[in-house]
Enzyme design. Structure first.
Site, short mmCIF file in Angstrom:
data_model
loop_
_atom_site.label_atom_id
_atom_site.label_comp_id
_atom_site.label_asym_id
_atom_site.label_seq_id
_atom_site.Cartn_x
_atom_site.Cartn_y
_atom_site.Cartn_z
N LYS A 44 -9.67 -12.02 -1.10
CA LYS A 44 -9.92 -12.03 -2.52
C LYS A 44 -8.80 -11.34 -3.30
CE LYS A 44 -14.81 -11.25 -1.55
NZ LYS A 44 -15.89 -10.25 -1.69
N GLY A 45 -8.04 -10.50 -2.62
CA GLY A 45 -7.12 -9.58 -3.29
C GLY A 45 -6.13 -10.20 -4.25
N ASP A 103 0.94 -4.96 4.31
CA ASP A 103 0.93 -3.60 4.84
C ASP A 103 1.42 -3.67 6.29
OD1 ASP A 103 0.43 -0.95 5.36
OD2 ASP A 103 -1.75 -1.11 5.32
N LYS A 131 4.45 -2.92 1.32
CA LYS A 131 4.38 -1.53 1.76
C LYS A 131 5.17 -1.43 3.07
CE LYS A 131 0.11 0.41 1.22
NZ LYS A 131 -1.23 0.81 1.71
N ILE A 153 -3.53 1.76 -2.78
CA ILE A 153 -3.62 1.42 -4.20
C ILE A 153 -4.80 0.49 -4.49
CG2 ILE A 153 -1.18 1.80 -4.73
CD1 ILE A 153 -0.67 -1.17 -4.34
N ASP A 159 -8.89 -3.93 -3.85
CA ASP A 159 -10.17 -3.22 -3.78
C ASP A 159 -10.14 -2.00 -2.88
OD1 ASP A 159 -9.97 -4.80 -1.32
OD2 ASP A 159 -12.04 -4.20 -0.97
N ARG A 165 -11.53 -3.91 -8.16
CA ARG A 165 -10.68 -5.10 -8.35
C ARG A 165 -10.45 -5.40 -9.83
NH1 ARG A 165 -10.22 -7.65 -3.32
NH2 ARG A 165 -12.06 -7.62 -2.01
P1 5GP Z 1 -2.02 -6.21 6.45
O1 5GP Z 1 -2.68 -7.29 7.26
O2 5GP Z 1 -0.63 -6.56 6.03
O3 5GP Z 1 -2.09 -4.87 7.14
O4 5GP Z 1 -2.90 -5.97 5.20
C1 5GP Z 1 -3.05 -6.86 4.22
C2 5GP Z 1 -4.36 -6.63 3.50
O5 5GP Z 1 -4.80 -5.27 3.62
C3 5GP Z 1 -4.19 -6.87 2.04
O6 5GP Z 1 -4.41 -8.23 1.71
C4 5GP Z 1 -5.19 -5.92 1.44
O7 5GP Z 1 -6.46 -6.55 1.36
C5 5GP Z 1 -5.28 -4.77 2.42
N1 5GP Z 1 -4.45 -3.63 1.99
C6 5GP Z 1 -3.33 -3.13 2.58
N2 5GP Z 1 -2.84 -2.09 1.89
C7 5GP Z 1 -3.67 -1.91 0.85
C8 5GP Z 1 -3.70 -0.98 -0.24
O8 5GP Z 1 -2.87 -0.09 -0.41
N3 5GP Z 1 -4.72 -1.15 -1.12
C9 5GP Z 1 -5.68 -2.11 -1.00
N4 5GP Z 1 -6.62 -2.16 -1.92
N5 5GP Z 1 -5.68 -2.99 0.01
C10 5GP Z 1 -4.69 -2.89 0.91
MG MG Z 2 -8.62 -6.18 0.69
#
Ligand code: 5GP
Ligand code: MG
Length: 181
Positions: A44-45, A103, A131, A153, A159, A165
């Site tokens: 949803k982000g 992330d 990030k 964040i 969220d 959100r």
């Molecule tokens: P990844 O799979 O790259 O570790 O993470 C991606 C997902 O993790 C993003 O789509 C998001 O939903 C969540 N996420 C990662 N870092 C953050 C953050 O700092 N804040 C929020 N709200 N969600 C994050």
């Molecule tokens: Mg999320």
């Protein structure tokens, strides 16, 4: 509950974000050079980011959504679960995959791999936030609005446990807000 009192610091105001998104949209429009594009927004982000970005892109684009979960409870990353797949055919189409933030890199990398199997003509990725300190798998987005440091964040689509959100800005939560949910 008053949302604003849970925020420690505002990092990006609505105006900051709007200006940056306009620049990103211009770059995307130039790069696609009049080609048709299928925008795929990861729910949803990225729903707010996507809806603002596409209104600045003057291309004949179509839009689809894929809903995946990775951060299912708080900040703990879990296996990628596909809750909703695509509703359109991307075979032989230019695809621009949009997410809110990279992330660890797991979400975007895995979704990109899944979509690549459908034989798009091209596939590029676009995120609002990157990030770099969180990276666990190699993944570089083609378009990045902002690099952020190693903090969690919220706002503008992002969220914490499904909340925040709807904040119009992006900020950092107070420690007390994280523990009280
Ligand atoms: P990844 O799979 O790259 O570790 O993470 C991606 C997902 O993790 C993003 O789509 C998001 O939903 C969540 N996420 C990662 N870092 C953050 C953050 O700092 N804040 C929020 N709200 N969600 C994050
Ligand atoms: Mg999320």
């Amino acid at each position: 509950m008053n949302y604003l009192s849970d925020i420690k610091e505002i990092l990006y105001s609505p105006r900051d974000i709007d200006e940056r998104i306009q620049g990103l949209a211009k770059q995307i429009q130039t790069d696609y050079n009049g080609e048709d594009v299928v925008i795929i927004s990861i729910l949803k982000g990225s729903f707010i980011f996507t809806s603002d970005l596409i209104r600045y892109i003057n291309l004949r684009l179509t839009i689809d959504f894929i809903h995946v979960s990775s951060y299912r409870e708080g900040m703990t990353s879990k296996e990628l679960i596909i809750n909703k797949g695509l509703s359109s055919n991307i075979n032989n189409k230019h695809v621009l995959l949009i997410d809110d933030i990279i992330d660890t890199g797991n979400t975007l990398k895995q979704v990109k791999e899944i979509l690549t199997k459908e034989n798009p003509l091209s596939i590029k990725t676009c995120v609002l936030y990157n990030k770099p300190s969180g990276r666990k798998v190699e993944m570089v987005a083609d378009y990045v609005a902002y690099d952020v440091g190693n903090y969690f964040i919220v706002g503008y689509g992002l969220d914490y446990n499904e909340k925040y959100r709807n904040l119009p800005f992006v900020g950092i939560l107070r420690e007390e807000a994280i523990t009280k949910i």
